[in-house]
Design a protein around this motif. Structure first.
Motif, short mmCIF file in Angstrom:
data_model
loop_
_atom_site.label_atom_id
_atom_site.label_comp_id
_atom_site.label_asym_id
_atom_site.label_seq_id
_atom_site.Cartn_x
_atom_site.Cartn_y
_atom_site.Cartn_z
N ILE A 213 49.66 52.35 6.61
CA ILE A 213 49.59 51.21 7.54
C ILE A 213 49.97 51.69 8.94
O ILE A 213 51.00 52.33 9.12
CB ILE A 213 50.55 50.07 7.12
CG1 ILE A 213 50.28 49.63 5.68
CG2 ILE A 213 50.43 48.89 8.08
CD1 ILE A 213 51.28 48.61 5.17
N GLN A 214 49.12 51.37 9.90
CA GLN A 214 49.44 51.65 11.30
C GLN A 214 49.43 50.33 12.07
O GLN A 214 48.51 49.53 11.92
CB GLN A 214 48.42 52.62 11.90
CG GLN A 214 48.82 53.11 13.27
CD GLN A 214 48.21 54.44 13.64
OE1 GLN A 214 48.67 55.07 14.58
NE2 GLN A 214 47.19 54.89 12.93
N ARG A 325 54.06 53.56 11.77
CA ARG A 325 53.05 54.11 10.88
C ARG A 325 53.72 54.51 9.57
O ARG A 325 54.73 55.21 9.58
CB ARG A 325 52.36 55.32 11.49
CG ARG A 325 51.32 55.92 10.55
CD ARG A 325 50.41 56.88 11.27
NE ARG A 325 49.28 57.25 10.42
CZ ARG A 325 48.15 57.75 10.87
NH1 ARG A 325 47.97 57.92 12.17
NH2 ARG A 325 47.18 58.07 10.06
N SER A 326 53.17 54.05 8.48
CA SER A 326 53.60 54.55 7.17
C SER A 326 52.39 55.21 6.54
O SER A 326 51.28 54.66 6.54
CB SER A 326 54.12 53.42 6.28
OG SER A 326 53.12 52.46 6.04
N LYS A 327 52.59 56.41 6.03
CA LYS A 327 51.48 57.19 5.51
C LYS A 327 51.07 56.69 4.13
O LYS A 327 51.88 56.18 3.37
CB LYS A 327 51.87 58.67 5.45
CG LYS A 327 52.03 59.32 6.82
CD LYS A 327 52.26 60.80 6.70
CE LYS A 327 52.31 61.46 8.07
NZ LYS A 327 51.03 61.39 8.77
N SER A 328 49.81 56.86 3.81
CA SER A 328 49.33 56.53 2.47
C SER A 328 49.89 57.55 1.48
O SER A 328 50.26 58.67 1.85
CB SER A 328 47.80 56.56 2.43
OG SER A 328 47.32 57.85 2.76
N ILE A 329 49.97 57.14 0.23
CA ILE A 329 50.48 58.06 -0.79
C ILE A 329 49.57 58.02 -2.02
O ILE A 329 48.87 57.04 -2.28
CB ILE A 329 51.92 57.72 -1.22
CG1 ILE A 329 51.99 56.37 -1.96
CG2 ILE A 329 52.86 57.72 -0.04
CD1 ILE A 329 53.33 56.11 -2.61
N ALA A 361 57.91 51.91 -1.44
CA ALA A 361 57.49 53.16 -2.09
C ALA A 361 56.82 54.11 -1.11
O ALA A 361 56.86 55.33 -1.30
CB ALA A 361 56.57 52.86 -3.27
N ASN A 362 56.17 53.58 -0.04
CA ASN A 362 55.57 54.46 0.96
C ASN A 362 56.62 55.39 1.56
O ASN A 362 56.40 56.59 1.70
CB ASN A 362 54.93 53.65 2.08
CG ASN A 362 53.65 52.96 1.66
OD1 ASN A 362 53.71 51.96 0.95
ND2 ASN A 362 52.51 53.46 2.09
N GLN A 363 57.76 54.82 1.95
CA GLN A 363 58.83 55.63 2.53
C GLN A 363 59.51 56.48 1.47
O GLN A 363 59.83 57.66 1.70
CB GLN A 363 59.86 54.72 3.20
CG GLN A 363 59.33 53.93 4.38
CD GLN A 363 58.90 54.81 5.54
OE1 GLN A 363 59.47 55.86 5.78
NE2 GLN A 363 57.86 54.38 6.25
N MET A 364 59.70 55.93 0.28
CA MET A 364 60.40 56.66 -0.78
C MET A 364 59.62 57.87 -1.27
O MET A 364 60.20 58.83 -1.79
CB MET A 364 60.71 55.71 -1.93
CG MET A 364 61.68 54.60 -1.58
SD MET A 364 63.27 55.23 -1.00
CE MET A 364 63.87 55.99 -2.50
#
Length: 410
Positions: A213-214, A325-329, A361-364
């Protein structure tokens, strides 16, 4: 032997959900009195079953069941208890309280487990009034910057002040940052927030990946003027410019890419917002989501080009700010296999699917292997008062999650 108490789990969901603004169910916004009240209820629940309880520097609420080999890195089960305005009774809450029911059951049945199990209510997972989401899990992953802590709400209060109000200690927030591999496994149960499980007639879903998500803040400055005396070709209308910018995002997100992408303007503020005044200023929030980081960048870059072009054409000024921004996983195969096995020991109606919503979970995922289990929600709806999950589905999800914890800890 039945480990999960279905009725008790269902009861705790509705007890916590009932802590809401009375005229605006089900609303428990982060950094408010109702939010703090709900977390105090949760802390009391954790203490009642003998967990070690901590509120860390980022105001995350943590309950610990110490394992038989406490030197092992912990298994963390987490989610959030804040809601969007007029939200639902299950989003976030289900993940935290399923974790609580799991450790309650382990203690009641005297089932030994090697790993310490931590139940975490992460601070402000939903987009807060400060323009930032996943605040608590960002602090753990080291992605909560000094600049972010200085973000302010509409009243000028900083995120630093808000975290303090929620019981945290922002001046020492670096202390709650976790090192990579200091956590053995992160698990999260969640309602799907979509219709796929229902359409596939599935009871449980094993998540294969989570979108990145950006988010941007866009400010458009025109010139306010009298609506009756300012000719159409002499206006510097911030609202019409911002509207065209919004439509340009929709157009770009509708292009064909190698992975699906969505672009949304969900916040739109017009000033002075009077019927007889040409709008002089507009602020709006942009969100772009996709499993593909490249696609997110393509849409964002094209949108920013269009924004500047529209501003020039309409003779207004524009400022864009990349808020977060959170990166996709992608969930690791061994964790997907673990959760598939856990789910299929409960029901054969199990599918795999990606998550179009972002989660803690994105951050974790920057710290540990992560896994998620989805349960269905009525009509695929979420972030609304009608959001609903069935008692039986919640029960099945809790059983599957417990199986996964026990299997992993072997």
């Amino acid at each position: 032997m039945e480990l999960i108490n279905k009725e008790r789990l269902w009861g705790t969901i509705h007890e916590l959900a009932a802590i809401t603004i009375e005229q605006q169910p089900w609303t428990r916004r982060s950094f408010t009195a109702k939010y703090n009240e709900g977390r105090e209820w949760l802390i009391n629940q954790m203490r009642d079953i003998g967990l070690e309880v901590e509120v860390d520097e980022a105001s995350n609420v943590i309950g610990r069941l110490i394992g038989t080999e406490p030197n092992l890195p912990p298994i963390v089960i987490g989610s959030h208890t804040d809601t969007v305005p007029n939200g639902g009774r299950f989003d976030g809450i289900a993940g935290v309280l399923v974790g609580l029911e799991i450790v309650r059951s382990l203690k009641e049945q005297n089932i030994p487990i090697k790993h310490t199990v931590e139940i975490v209510d992460f601070t402000a997972e939903e987009p807060s009034e400060y323009g930032l989401s996943t605040v608590g899990s960002r602090a753990w992953s080291g992605n909560l910057t000094e600049e972010m802590l200085s973000y302010t709400n509409s009243e000028g209060q900083s995120l630093t002040d808000a975290i303090s109000y929620a019981g945290g200690n922002p001046k020492e927030i670096h202390k709650c940052k976790k090192e990579k591999d200091s956590i053995a496994l992160y698990l999260e149960l969640h309602i799907e927030q979509g219709p796929v499980l229902l359409k596939k007639n599935a009871n449980l879903g094993v998540v294969t990946g989570i979108v990145g998500i950006q988010r941007y803040k866009v400010s458009v400055d025109g010139i306010p003027n009298h609506s009756g005396t300012t000719p159409m070709d002499m206006r510097n209308d911030a609202l019409t410019a911002a509207s065209e910018m919004t439509l340009s995002l929709e157009k770009e997100a509708n292009e064909k890419f190698e992975q699906p992408v969505v672009g949304t303007v969900g916040v739109f503020n017009n000033f002075p917002n009077a019927s007889n005044v040409v709008p002089g200023k507009v602020e709006f929030a942009v969100e772009i989501r996709s499993i593909s980081e490249d696609v997110i960048d393509k849409v964002a870059n094209e949108f920013l080009l269009k924004v500047n072009s529209i501003a020039d054409k309409r003779n207004v000024k524009v400022r864009t700010e990349n808020i977060s921004r959170s990166k996709s996983i992608v969930v690791r195969d061994e964790i997907k296999n673990l959760l598939n096995k856990s789910c299929r020991s409960i029901t054969d109606k199990v599918i795999e699917l990606p998550s179009g919503a972002g989660h803690d979970a994105n951050q974790m995922s920057l710290l540990a292997p992560v896994g998620m289990i989805f349960i269905p929600c009525k009509d695929g709806r979420s972030h609304c008062p009608e959001e609903w999950a069935e008692k039986e589905d919640l029960y099945l999800g809790a059983k599957a999650m417990l199986n996964g914890v026990l299997e992993f800890s072997k």
